[in-house]
Motif scaffolding. Structure first.
Motif, short mmCIF file in Angstrom:
data_model
loop_
_atom_site.label_atom_id
_atom_site.label_comp_id
_atom_site.label_asym_id
_atom_site.label_seq_id
_atom_site.Cartn_x
_atom_site.Cartn_y
_atom_site.Cartn_z
N GLY A 77 -1.24 -6.30 -56.58
CA GLY A 77 -1.45 -6.81 -57.94
C GLY A 77 -0.71 -5.98 -58.97
O GLY A 77 -0.15 -6.50 -59.93
N SER A 78 -0.70 -4.67 -58.76
CA SER A 78 0.03 -3.78 -59.65
C SER A 78 1.53 -4.06 -59.59
O SER A 78 2.22 -4.05 -60.62
CB SER A 78 -0.25 -2.33 -59.27
N ARG A 79 2.04 -4.33 -58.41
CA ARG A 79 3.46 -4.63 -58.26
C ARG A 79 3.82 -5.93 -58.99
O ARG A 79 4.84 -6.01 -59.69
CB ARG A 79 3.81 -4.74 -56.78
N GLN A 80 2.98 -6.95 -58.86
CA GLN A 80 3.25 -8.23 -59.53
C GLN A 80 3.15 -8.10 -61.04
O GLN A 80 4.00 -8.63 -61.77
CB GLN A 80 2.27 -9.30 -59.04
N LEU A 81 2.15 -7.39 -61.54
CA LEU A 81 2.01 -7.21 -62.97
C LEU A 81 3.16 -6.38 -63.54
O LEU A 81 3.65 -6.65 -64.64
CB LEU A 81 0.66 -6.56 -63.30
N GLY A 82 3.61 -5.39 -62.79
CA GLY A 82 4.75 -4.59 -63.23
C GLY A 82 6.02 -5.42 -63.30
O GLY A 82 6.83 -5.27 -64.22
N ARG A 83 6.20 -6.29 -62.32
CA ARG A 83 7.38 -7.17 -62.32
C ARG A 83 7.33 -8.11 -63.52
O ARG A 83 8.35 -8.33 -64.20
CB ARG A 83 7.42 -7.97 -61.01
N ASN A 84 6.14 -8.65 -63.81
CA ASN A 84 5.99 -9.51 -64.99
C ASN A 84 6.27 -8.74 -66.27
O ASN A 84 6.93 -9.26 -67.18
CB ASN A 84 4.59 -10.11 -65.05
N ALA A 85 5.78 -7.51 -66.35
CA ALA A 85 6.02 -6.68 -67.54
C ALA A 85 7.51 -6.42 -67.72
O ALA A 85 8.02 -6.44 -68.85
CB ALA A 85 5.26 -5.36 -67.42
N LYS A 86 8.22 -6.18 -66.63
CA LYS A 86 9.66 -5.92 -66.72
C LYS A 86 10.40 -7.13 -67.28
O LYS A 86 11.19 -6.99 -68.22
CB LYS A 86 10.21 -5.57 -65.34
N TRP A 87 10.13 -8.31 -66.74
CA TRP A 87 10.87 -9.49 -67.17
C TRP A 87 10.49 -9.90 -68.59
O TRP A 87 11.35 -10.37 -69.36
CB TRP A 87 10.68 -10.64 -66.20
N ILE A 88 9.24 -9.74 -68.96
CA ILE A 88 8.85 -10.08 -70.33
C ILE A 88 9.45 -9.09 -71.31
O ILE A 88 9.88 -9.46 -72.41
CB ILE A 88 7.30 -10.15 -70.45
N ALA A 89 9.51 -7.81 -70.95
CA ALA A 89 10.12 -6.80 -71.82
C ALA A 89 11.62 -7.07 -71.98
O ALA A 89 12.16 -6.94 -73.09
CB ALA A 89 9.88 -5.40 -71.27
#
Length: 111
Positions: A77-89
């Protein structure tokens, strides 16, 4: 003969309980050995300087949620949320640069 049977049963019960006691420790040590996935907090903070405020705040929230998810033991879950944070940023930075570019073009076309 009746003395050997209960003794061996008690000994095996003690061995099982000692294995059960070490299993959570082994699982915890295995979780700690997993590398922490990137949460891209630095990128989310950098995107907060761009003028696309709702989008960059969402990236920051996803990044903090990624960190909290890892601390709670959910590595995937942390990996998926981090990936989402990267693309949104990244999207926030691009939107911010477009807004800055458009405002510069509009400003210099007036003069």
């Amino acid at each position: 003969m009746s003395q050997d049977a209960p003794g061996s049963h008690c000994k095996s019960a003690l061995d099982i309980s000692s294995l059960e006691a070490t299993d959570p420790d082994d699982a915890k040590a295995e979780e700690e050995s997993l590398p922490r996935p990137d949460n891209y907090l630095w990128l989310a903070i950098l995107s907060c300087f761009c003028p696309s405020y709702p989008v960059n705040i969402v990236a920051f929230v996803f990044s903090v949620m990624s960190l909290n998810s890892y601390n709670n033991g959910d590595v995937e879950g942390s990996r998926q949320l981090g990936r989402n944070a990267k693309w949104i940023a990244i999207a926030s930075i691009i939107i911010g640069l477009v807004i800055i570019g458009v405002s510069c073009v509009v400003h210099f076309m007036k003069n």
